[in-house]
Design a protein around this motif. Structure first.
Motif, mmCIF file in Angstrom:
data_model
loop_
_atom_site.group_PDB
_atom_site.id
_atom_site.type_symbol
_atom_site.label_atom_id
_atom_site.label_comp_id
_atom_site.label_asym_id
_atom_site.label_seq_id
_atom_site.Cartn_x
_atom_site.Cartn_y
_atom_site.Cartn_z
ATOM 1 N N LEU A 66 0.853 -1.183 0.000
ATOM 2 C CA LEU A 66 0.000 0.000 0.000
ATOM 3 C C LEU A 66 0.889 1.232 0.000
ATOM 4 O O LEU A 66 1.844 1.303 0.762
ATOM 5 C CB LEU A 66 -0.890 0.039 1.240
ATOM 6 C CG LEU A 66 -1.893 -1.086 1.477
ATOM 7 C CD1 LEU A 66 -2.778 -0.726 2.658
ATOM 8 C CD2 LEU A 66 -2.727 -1.316 0.250
ATOM 9 N N VAL A 67 0.571 2.200 -0.868
ATOM 10 C CA VAL A 67 1.280 3.475 -0.860
ATOM 11 C C VAL A 67 0.235 4.577 -0.784
ATOM 12 O O VAL A 67 -0.663 4.632 -1.626
ATOM 13 C CB VAL A 67 2.150 3.662 -2.120
ATOM 14 C CG1 VAL A 67 2.909 4.969 -2.027
ATOM 15 C CG2 VAL A 67 3.105 2.512 -2.287
ATOM 16 N N ARG A 68 0.344 5.449 0.244
ATOM 17 C CA ARG A 68 -0.604 6.545 0.387
ATOM 18 C C ARG A 68 0.157 7.844 0.198
ATOM 19 O O ARG A 68 1.303 7.969 0.638
ATOM 20 C CB ARG A 68 -1.211 6.501 1.785
ATOM 21 C CG ARG A 68 -2.432 7.369 1.961
ATOM 22 C CD ARG A 68 -2.785 7.483 3.410
ATOM 23 N NE ARG A 68 -1.737 8.243 4.100
ATOM 24 C CZ ARG A 68 -1.597 8.264 5.419
ATOM 25 N NH1 ARG A 68 -2.381 7.544 6.177
ATOM 26 N NH2 ARG A 68 -0.643 8.979 5.976
ATOM 27 N N ARG A 69 -0.463 8.810 -0.479
ATOM 28 C CA ARG A 69 0.209 10.101 -0.612
ATOM 29 C C ARG A 69 -0.813 11.174 -0.925
ATOM 30 O O ARG A 69 -1.959 10.883 -1.262
ATOM 31 C CB ARG A 69 1.262 10.057 -1.706
ATOM 32 C CG ARG A 69 0.707 9.982 -3.102
ATOM 33 C CD ARG A 69 1.850 9.821 -4.072
ATOM 34 N NE ARG A 69 1.396 9.444 -5.390
ATOM 35 C CZ ARG A 69 1.339 10.280 -6.413
ATOM 36 N NH1 ARG A 69 1.677 11.538 -6.274
ATOM 37 N NH2 ARG A 69 0.944 9.872 -7.587
ATOM 38 N N GLY A 70 -0.367 12.425 -0.839
ATOM 39 C CA GLY A 70 -1.192 13.550 -1.266
ATOM 40 C C GLY A 70 -1.939 14.212 -0.137
ATOM 41 O O GLY A 70 -2.483 13.549 0.731
ATOM 42 N N VAL A 71 -1.926 15.555 -0.147
ATOM 43 C CA VAL A 71 -2.668 16.322 0.839
ATOM 44 C C VAL A 71 -3.983 16.800 0.239
ATOM 45 O O VAL A 71 -5.066 16.517 0.749
ATOM 46 C CB VAL A 71 -1.838 17.525 1.326
ATOM 47 C CG1 VAL A 71 -2.643 18.350 2.297
ATOM 48 C CG2 VAL A 71 -0.553 17.043 1.955
ATOM 49 N N LEU A 72 -3.866 17.522 -0.872
ATOM 50 C CA LEU A 72 -5.062 18.059 -1.523
ATOM 51 C C LEU A 72 -5.851 16.933 -2.181
ATOM 52 O O LEU A 72 -7.039 16.766 -1.953
ATOM 53 C CB LEU A 72 -4.629 19.092 -2.568
ATOM 54 C CG LEU A 72 -5.653 20.168 -2.876
ATOM 55 C CD1 LEU A 72 -6.026 20.912 -1.628
ATOM 56 C CD2 LEU A 72 -5.120 21.084 -3.950
ATOM 57 N N ILE A 73 -5.157 16.158 -3.023
ATOM 58 C CA ILE A 73 -5.758 14.970 -3.622
ATOM 59 C C ILE A 73 -5.116 13.784 -2.921
ATOM 60 O O ILE A 73 -3.917 13.560 -3.073
ATOM 61 C CB ILE A 73 -5.478 14.900 -5.126
ATOM 62 C CG1 ILE A 73 -6.011 16.150 -5.815
ATOM 63 C CG2 ILE A 73 -6.081 13.652 -5.721
ATOM 64 C CD1 ILE A 73 -5.644 16.222 -7.273
ATOM 65 N N GLY B 392 -10.274 13.785 -4.424
ATOM 66 C CA GLY B 392 -9.868 15.173 -4.634
ATOM 67 C C GLY B 392 -10.565 16.083 -3.630
ATOM 68 O O GLY B 392 -11.392 15.639 -2.839
ATOM 69 N N PRO B 393 -10.226 17.385 -3.653
ATOM 70 C CA PRO B 393 -10.799 18.323 -2.676
ATOM 71 C C PRO B 393 -12.317 18.438 -2.760
ATOM 72 O O PRO B 393 -13.001 18.487 -1.728
ATOM 73 C CB PRO B 393 -10.116 19.651 -3.017
ATOM 74 C CG PRO B 393 -9.330 19.432 -4.242
ATOM 75 C CD PRO B 393 -9.217 17.985 -4.500
ATOM 76 N N VAL B 394 -12.862 18.497 -3.992
ATOM 77 C CA VAL B 394 -14.320 18.591 -4.137
ATOM 78 C C VAL B 394 -14.977 17.318 -3.632
ATOM 79 O O VAL B 394 -16.003 17.349 -2.942
ATOM 80 C CB VAL B 394 -14.691 18.836 -5.619
ATOM 81 C CG1 VAL B 394 -16.189 18.937 -5.778
ATOM 82 C CG2 VAL B 394 -14.008 20.083 -6.135
#
Lengths: 142, 457
Positions: A66-73, B392-394
């Motif tokens: 499992l790889v998780r990443r991203g703040v916004l998406i 995503g943000p939305v």
């Protein structure tokens, strides 16, 4: 990020000093304003980078990685060991400077791009060997 | 001239049933491969011979020399090329100065095409093309063999790939579908391209009535574009002309073509995904298109359309009943039930929302999407390469998430879009388990083949 901010601040300071030396009156206040702006931007960028780094996580499970990443998406990739075709360990000049490396997993699908940046060199090598070994034992044809 | 240059009548290649021996391609191969260029050279040469238009003796000698060079080069390339089947590999050696030895592991064959261009058909020859699973590398091509020989080699390669002995008397293929020519013509007339062409022609007619000289200028300036559009329409027509889908012992066979005939054999269990598209213009007639996706290279330069076409239309145009019947043959366990996303997904994807849905069974998942044309994609869970959960943000605001299923071959973007956040988590967990079980089940009967595929390359 901190390095980038320091470099930008140095450039602005040098420019302002040069302008003041050649006799411009607005050079010093403009330079000070620029330095403050860069400082604020740097702080914001630093915070964002920290969150980004903290969001990056991976977990080796029994059958898949499992790889998780991203703040916004936020993205969570599930890659079965048997589907990994090859594994890259890449280290750019900056990464090498800090003794880091990025591990990249490739499957037959172009869309499933998963990478784990910022691993220590030994950890990266261990992960690569471990994944390759697991991939060999669970390999499935196309 | 070309016939004089090529060593006609020196057909000494032993029959391909003599296993493990080196074979040559057919001696006429370079002539056919150079086909178009050579035809042009011959035409120019003949043109210079016609009295009155001759450009002097020097010109014709120059053409003769260039033609001679072409023939010699072709002869050399034929002399240094040889192939054989050995130890589960197809080996091809070629090249005089830069000698290359190619090895194609048969266990990785995704499909085999038999291609017969017009010139090859005149001489009774055919080309074999191996489609392999790797993401890079040269394609395995045997151009050209005698047509009968190509059939034998194709059957042998497929049998070796499946790990069984070649059947000397194969059972006759059961025809699943024949495409009527009239329906094909109708479908091309109702395509987006044809509509654009019609609109342009109408515009041209109007200008011709109002200002004839201007219309003439338009025609003369857009000649090349018009020709390429015509060529595109022709390729579509030729590519699906009298398409026949049959179920043979060694897989699904798709045969089509008016001038250039293509016959493709897709062995059992090589289909990565099946896609059904329902264009807007076809909707009144209830038509749809069914395509299968195979693993293989992405498009590279210097390949023609047949080679780069990973998505092969097994039903270029047909009714929903025909598509369903064909789908049942390719994926026996296709889900029938579809679940729509929660209504608040309308805010995230207003255009897609009416068509979004997904469903699954133990071995197969289906998703539908599309703005104007509905696109339905079936993926056998045993072929899923990786899964991704993306938010995503939305989507986070609306508590939605998307699950992607990544497949080999062309990027089809199979996604279970805009599901409820909690549901998406459950879907992902269920798919992880389902894919694992399907992989294990698919590996069990063909364990040795899978092992070979893993350590080859």
């Amino acid at each position: 990020m901190a390095g980038l901010t320091a470099a930008a601040a140095l450039v602005v300071a040098a420019l302002a000093a040069l302008a003041a030396f050649t006799g411009s009156r607005t050079a010093l206040p403009a330079g000070a304003g620029g330095l403050v702006a860069i400082g604020l931007l740097g702080l914001a960028g630093e915070r964002f980078a920290q969150r980004r780094v903290r969001a990056w996580a991976y977990s080796e499970r029994a059958e898949d990685l499992l790889v998780r990443r991203g703040v916004l998406i936020s993205r969570l990739s599930v890659i079965p060991y048997g589907r990994m075709q090859f594994i890259d360990v890449v280290a750019g000049p900056l990464e090498r400077l800090y003794g880091l490396a990025t591990v990249r997993m490739h499957t037959a699908a172009a869309a499933s791009d998963a990478r784990i940046p910022g691993l220590g060199r030994e950890e990266a090598a261990r992960l690569r060997d471990h994944l390759a070994e697991l991939g060999e034992s669970r390999a499935a044809g196309l | 001239m070309s016939a004089g240059g090529a060593p006609a009548g020196t057909q000494s290649a032993p029959t391909p049933l003599a296993a493990d021996a080196w074979h040559r391609l057919h001696p006429l191969s370079p002539v056919i491969r150079a086909g178009r260029a050579l035809t042009a050279v011959v035409l120019v040469f003949v043109g210079t011979l016609v009295p009155g238009t001759r450009s002097g003796a020097g010109g014709s000698v120059g053409h003769l020399v260039s033609a001679g060079v072409l023939v010699v080069l072709g002869l050399v390339s034929w002399l240094v090329t040889r192939w054989r089947i050995q130890d589960g590999d197809l080996r091809i050696e070629t090249g005089l100065i830069r000698r290359s030895s190619l090895r194609f592991p048969l266990s990785q064959i995704q499909a085999i095409d038999t291609v017969r261009p017009v010139l090859a058909r005149v001489f009774g020859l055919a080309e074999l093309r191996l489609r392999l699973g790797g993401s890079s590398g040269t394609s395995g091509r045997l151009a050209y063999l005698r047509a009968g020989e190509a059939e034998v080699v194709r059957a042998r390669l497929l049998a070796l790939a499946a790990g069984v002995a070649p059947d000397p008397h194969p059972a006759p293929a059961r025809v699943l579908l024949r495409l009527p020519v009239r329906r094909l013509a109708g479908s091309i007339l109702l395509s987006r391209l044809a509509v654009v062409v019609t609109l342009l022609l109408v515009g041209l007619l109007v200008t011709a009535v109002k200002a004839p000289d201007r219309a003439l200028a338009v025609v003369s300036s857009s000649g090349v574009g018009g020709l390429s559009v015509l060529a595109l329409l022709w390729r579509r027509f030729n590519g699906a002309y009298r398409l026949t889908v049959a179920e043979a012992a060694d897989g699904l066979s798709v045969r089509s073509g008016l001038l250039e005939i293509t016959a493709e054999t897709i062995p059992q269990g090589r289909v990565q995904a099946v896609r059904m598209v329902e264009p807007l213009l076809w909707r009144p007639l209830g038509w749809c298109r069914l395509e299968v996706d195979l693993a293989g290279r992405q498009r590279r330069s210097g390949e023609n359309s047949a080679e780069s076409r990973q998505l092969r239309a097994v039903l270029p145009v047909g009714s929903h009943q025909e598509a369903a019947a064909l789908l049942a043959r390719i994926l026996p366990d296709a889900p029938t039930e579809r679940l729509p996303p929660p209504p608040r997904a309308r805010w995230r994807s207003p255009l897609l929302y009416p068509k979004l849905a997904w469903g699954r069974t133990a071995t197969c998942a289906v998703t539908t999407t599309g703005r104007v044309a509905r696109t339905t994609t079936w993926v056998p869970l045993a072929k899923v390469q990786s899964l991704r959960l993306v938010q995503g943000p939305v989507q986070r605001r609306l508590r939605l998430a998307t699950v992607h299923l990544d497949t080999a071959g062309r990027p089809l973007h199979v996604a279970i879009r805009d599901r409820d956040g909690a549901e998406a988590g459950l879907v992902l967990a269920g798919l992880i388990e389902g894919c694992r079980a399907a992989r294990v089940a698919a590996r069990a009967p063909a364990a040795p083949a899978a092992g070979e595929a893993a350590n080859a390359g």
